[in-house]
Design a protein around this motif. Structure first.
Motif, PDB file in Angstrom:
ATOM      1  N   ALA A 100       0.835  -1.170   0.341  1.00  0.00           N
ATOM      2  CA  ALA A 100       0.222  -0.335  -0.065  1.00  0.00           C
ATOM      3  C   ALA A 100       0.889   1.277   0.069  1.00  0.00           C
ATOM      4  CB  ALA A 100      -0.778  -0.975   1.815  1.00  0.00           C
ATOM      5  N   SER A 101       2.205   1.343  -1.149  1.00  0.00           N
ATOM      6  CA  SER A 101       2.959   2.437  -0.151  1.00  0.00           C
ATOM      7  C   SER A 101       2.043   3.302  -1.258  1.00  0.00           C
ATOM      8  CB  SER A 101       4.459   2.058  -0.527  1.00  0.00           C
ATOM      9  OG  SER A 101       4.711   0.946  -1.990  1.00  0.00           O
ATOM     10  N   SER A 102       2.003   3.391  -2.209  1.00  0.00           N
ATOM     11  CA  SER A 102       0.944   3.765  -3.374  1.00  0.00           C
ATOM     12  C   SER A 102       0.488   5.296  -2.764  1.00  0.00           C
ATOM     13  CB  SER A 102       1.127   3.250  -4.493  1.00  0.00           C
ATOM     14  OG  SER A 102       0.432   2.543  -4.744  1.00  0.00           O
ATOM     15  N   SER A 103      -0.768   3.849  -1.933  1.00  0.00           N
ATOM     16  CA  SER A 103      -2.148   4.703  -1.657  1.00  0.00           C
ATOM     17  C   SER A 103      -2.641   4.106   0.141  1.00  0.00           C
ATOM     18  CB  SER A 103      -2.826   4.404  -2.122  1.00  0.00           C
ATOM     19  OG  SER A 103      -3.980   5.081  -1.888  1.00  0.00           O
ATOM     20  N   SER A 104      -2.347   4.788   0.969  1.00  0.00           N
ATOM     21  CA  SER A 104      -3.324   4.044   2.279  1.00  0.00           C
ATOM     22  C   SER A 104      -4.608   3.487   2.632  1.00  0.00           C
ATOM     23  CB  SER A 104      -3.050   5.257   3.330  1.00  0.00           C
ATOM     24  OG  SER A 104      -3.872   6.445   3.057  1.00  0.00           O
ATOM     25  N   ALA A 129       6.365  10.951  -1.895  1.00  0.00           N
ATOM     26  CA  ALA A 129       6.504  10.499  -3.190  1.00  0.00           C
ATOM     27  C   ALA A 129       5.119  10.372  -3.756  1.00  0.00           C
ATOM     28  CB  ALA A 129       7.807   9.445  -2.977  1.00  0.00           C
ATOM     29  N   HIS A 130       4.656   9.459  -2.923  1.00  0.00           N
ATOM     30  CA  HIS A 130       3.093   9.087  -2.913  1.00  0.00           C
ATOM     31  C   HIS A 130       2.282  10.465  -3.659  1.00  0.00           C
ATOM     32  CE1 HIS A 130       2.521  10.813   0.647  1.00  0.00           C
ATOM     33  NE2 HIS A 130       1.260  10.556   0.426  1.00  0.00           N
ATOM     34  N   LEU A 131       2.888  11.600  -3.773  1.00  0.00           N
ATOM     35  CA  LEU A 131       1.446  12.779  -4.478  1.00  0.00           C
ATOM     36  C   LEU A 131       1.947  12.589  -5.607  1.00  0.00           C
ATOM     37  CD1 LEU A 131       2.063  16.017  -2.025  1.00  0.00           C
ATOM     38  CD2 LEU A 131       0.240  14.140  -2.156  1.00  0.00           C
TER      39      LEU A 131
END
Length: 444
Positions: free
Chosen positions: A178-182, A351-353
């Protein structure tokens, strides 16, 4: 195809002629409203949502649940006062089509719900929604026993897709990154009580952004009667367990959206003066509560009173070095304020933004620099060196937080024109009128 005129319209961002002195009533939280709608739809009995947010994202969520058979009646609360939604659960069914727009909560929270429907549920949305990551939810649901077609019309792991609901889902243990979106974690937890075996979500990636939103999900599940084990209450790190069981119908009052209060608080920093946000909660899981600390460090002061949060700025802004990994949605407006500061800022952990409504790091860099700024992208954020800015067009890329960032810059920089300010309706209806009203202070 003719372009929507709203997407090309330019809004002259008003410049502050003096300090502000305003009370701004911020509508309900989008994050809380959409989670509450899902939990109420999956409950064993009807429930009430008081003071819900009515915006594009929440209306898309309500429309999607209605298409699955859930009753959502708009009116006043059970005591005859205040706007409220009555949510009446029913047997979920297809066929149905869900328009997710560009709402991450809709595109990620509803596929698990769709597995519980009796029949196929097709998901589609805005062009940008096709580019946003969905693989974490799709892969997890398949591992838990769902049948999903995500290859007929697009790239695997993204929209458009069809969930072939079977009326139930086995559930159990699933590993996801889930590192790209919680929201991948929250999506599975929200429907977990309705899975036959509940769900155990194990995050296998390194960084997990926006943990505050997972805490919000857990808190709301517990309020609805679910049993949840989580890392923060002594559980295994990066593991969440939800026990199967019935959810209670709630009578829930939605908190003001603290992240949407951000541009108004920022106005006090930029122009000086005081902005009061009524009904700011004493305890909350909303990431926007961190603004009290962040904006204080940048030169303001705040006080929680009976009237709400009173935030005061002197008109002098200090740079900041801050990790925003848990509160990434606050980054665009913080970047705008930082561009007007008296010293450089470094915003880290976001960074996920690059995978949000737009690539927010690239967009902020381009738009601030085109107004004369000096912003550099880093591996996980932005480095901002304040420069004297000039007017120009501030593009928004259909991103509501880009639009409010342009408005903040316009307070101090004459001639800023925000393209497609109407995109703020995603979470903050009537923003332009609220903004100009604040500048005609005081409000009542």
């Amino acid at each position: 195809m003719t372009e929507n005129p709203a997407h090309t319209a330019l809004w002259p961002a008003p410049t502050a002629s003096g300090t502000v002195d305003a009370t701004v009533h911020v509508p309900g939280s989008k994050s809380v409203t959409n989670r509450a709608l899902v939990l109420a739809a999956l409950a064993a009995e009807p429930g009430w949502l008081r003071r819900p947010l009515r915006s594009r994202d929440t209306l898309l969520m309500a429309a999607a649940l209605r298409s699955l058979g859930v009753g959502i009646e708009e009116g006043v609360g059970p005591d005859g006062t205040g706007e409220a939604w009555r949510v009446i659960p029913s047997g979920l069914h297809g066929p149905a089509t869900v328009d997710v727009g560009n709402a991450g909560t809709v595109m990620r929270f509803l596929p698990p719900v769709a597995t519980l429907a009796d029949g196929p549920v097709r998901f589609d949305g805005d062009p940008r929604s096709y580019e946003r990551p969905l693989h974490g939810v799709i892969d997890a649901l398949r591992a838990l026993g769902a049948r999903i077609d995500d290859t007929s019309h697009g790239a695997p792991g993204s929209l458009p897709m069809t969930v072939h609901g079977a009326g139930a889902l086995d559930g159990g243990v699933v590993e996801i990154d889930a590192s790209s979106s919680s929201q991948f974690v929250s999506a599975l937890l929200l429907s977990g009580p309705r899975f036959n075996q509940g769900v155990e979500v194990r995050h296998t990636g390194s960084n997990l952004p926006s943990m505050a939103h997972i805490r919000m999900t857990v808190d709301m599940l517990r309020t609805a009667g679910a049993q949840v084990d989580e890392p923060e209450t002594g559980g295994e790190p990066n593991v969440w367990r939800v026990t199967p069981g019935a959810l209670l119908g709630s009578d829930l009052t939605i908190e003001p959206d603290l992240s949407n209060a951000q541009p108004f608080l920022a106005a006090a920093l930029v122009a000086g003066g005081t902005v009061t946000i009524p009904d700011w909660p004493l305890r909350t899981t909303q990431p926007g509560d961190k603004l009290r600390d962040i904006f204080t460090e940048m030169g303001g002061s705040c006080e929680l009173t009976d009237q709400g949060l009173k935030f005061t700025g002197s008109g002098t802004i200090h740079g900041i070095d801050v990790d925003l990994g848990e509160v990434g949605e606050l980054t665009p407006n913080i970047a705008a304020v930082a561009a007007l500061a008296d010293s450089p800022s470094t915003l880290r952990g976001v960074a996920h933004l690059r995978l949000h409504e737009t690539d927010r790091l690239a967009a902020l860099t381009k738009e601030i620099n085109e107004l004369g700024g000096d912003v550099t992208e880093t591996a996980d954020g932005l480095h901002i060196r304040p420069r004297r800015l000039h007017g120009g067009i501030f593009h928004t890329y259909d991103d509501h937080r880009m639009a409010t960032s342009g408005a903040i810059l316009g307070l101090a920089v004459e001639g800023v024109e925000v393209e497609n300010v109407a995109t703020t309706a995603k979470t903050l209806p009537d923003f332009p009128d609220m903004w100009t009203g604040m500048l005609k202070a005081p409000q009542v």
